[in-house]
Design an enzyme around this catalytic site. Structure first.
Site, PDB file in Angstrom:
ATOM      1  CE  LYS A  52      24.900  14.632   3.572  1.00  0.00           C
ATOM      2  NZ  LYS A  52      26.101  15.164   2.910  1.00  0.00           N
ATOM      3  CD  GLN A  96      26.797  18.022   0.591  1.00  0.00           C
ATOM      4  OE1 GLN A  96      26.435  17.703   1.714  1.00  0.00           O
ATOM      5  NE2 GLN A  96      26.940  17.130  -0.371  1.00  0.00           N
ATOM      6  CG  ASP A 119      31.390  13.933   5.822  1.00  0.00           C
ATOM      7  OD1 ASP A 119      30.603  12.960   5.839  1.00  0.00           O
ATOM      8  OD2 ASP A 119      31.157  14.985   5.211  1.00  0.00           O
TER       9      ASP A 119
END
Ligand code: NAD
Length: 285
Positions: A52, A96, A119
């Protein structure tokens, strides 16, 4: 049978996002910024975060990773997120997952400011998705919808069977398909006779994390098969949830693993972060 090439489409989207970032900077001085919170030393999580970060560099974004030890407290993570919420250089915040078991993941995800929730895991954005309103949509299912659109596959009226019902893959996948007027079924670990459901489907979208879960006899002729699973086979190869070699010849379209949905997830993260930066730039005016 046609392969849905997620790698090629992800590159195309990344190129568009880079141009969008340059335009935003030229117009407003704003550089899209992503903050990643990584707890612990899980090698897979570290690898994903590394990918990422590299993608942010390619797109000309600012990015910062907050690495925290396994035994970090809930309060310390909350404080870091609150700081990122207030930081004007940060447009997107990514936690994460998975977090260690002593951390309340739901509470952590609720701390992220909804306009920085790239997200799409905050209940605010989940609600907007299920009501069909604009918001931030989880990157993996969003990437699947982009991939279908790229190949002019319209799911309207099609029977879609989503296998896997997690908050990050299966549930938002089902919501997006429903919003696109598909007829949607969601199967999971407690589904009785999975084959009965997959065999009736025009489109099978599987994200269960089980190697070879979808076998040739579970797929009807000319079905579209989207493999969201990412698993490490005993021989070290990356494989999906579909018995690819046996299933692929029967399908009209199929995604490979790797090179299918995986690269799309990262492209969508960049796209969501640019969208957040554009919203923040507008708010600053
Ligand atoms: P999860 O463990 O949170 O959820 C798995 C889901 O699959 C659950 O709903 C469970 O009920 C269902 N399931 C498990 N075994 C099953 C079975 N035998 N039959 C039917 N349903 C079953 O996992 P997740 O985070 O949603 O991830 C699922 C898979 O997708 C994993 O392989 C993960 O690596 C992959 N993934 C890929 C991407 C990507 O970018 N392509 C992103 C996220 C997750």
């Amino acid at each position: 049978m046609q392969i849905l090439d997620g790698k090629a489409l992800a590159q195309k989207i990344e190129a568009k996002v880079s141009i969008g970032a340059k335009e935003l900077k030229a117009r407003t001085g704003r550089v899209p910024g992503l903050a990643v919170i990584l707890v612990g030393h899980d090698p897979a999580s570290q690898a994903y975060v590394g990918m990422k970060k590299k993608a942010c560099d390619r797109a000309g974004f600012y990015s910062v990773t907050h690495e925290m030890p396994d035994d970090i407290s809930q309060e310390a993570i909350v404080k870091t997120i609150e700081m990122m919420n207030l930081n004007p250089n940060i447009d997107g915040i990514l936690i994460q997952l998975p977090l260690p078991s002593h951390i309340d993941t739901t509470k952590i995800l609720e701390i992220v400011a909804p306009t920085k929730d790239v997200d799409g895991f905050h209940p605010y954005n989940v609600g907007r998705l299920t009501t069909g309103l604009d918001g931030f949509v989880p990157c993996t299912p969003l990437g699947v919808m982009e991939l279908l659109a790229e190949y002019n596959i319209d799911v309207k009226g099609k029977n879609c069977c989503v296998v896997g019902a997690s908050n990050i893959v299966g549930k938002p996948m089902a919501a997006l398909l429903l919003n696109a007027n598909a007829t949607v079924e969601i199967c999971h670990i407690f589904t009785d006779d999975l084959k009965k459901h997959t065999l009736a489907a025009d489109v099978i979208l599987v994200g269960a994390g089980v190697i070879n879960l979808i076998k040739e006899e579970m797929v009807k002729e000319d079905a579209i098969v989207i493999d969201i699973g990412i698993n490490r086979a005993p021989d070290g190869r990356l494989v999906g949830d579909v018995d690819y070699d046996a299933v692929a010849p029967k399908t009209s379209y199929i995604t490979p693993v790797p090179g299918g949905v995986g690269p799309m997830t990262i492209a969508m993260l960049l796209s969501n972060t640019l969208k957040a930066a554009q919203i923040h730039a507008q708010e600053e005016k």
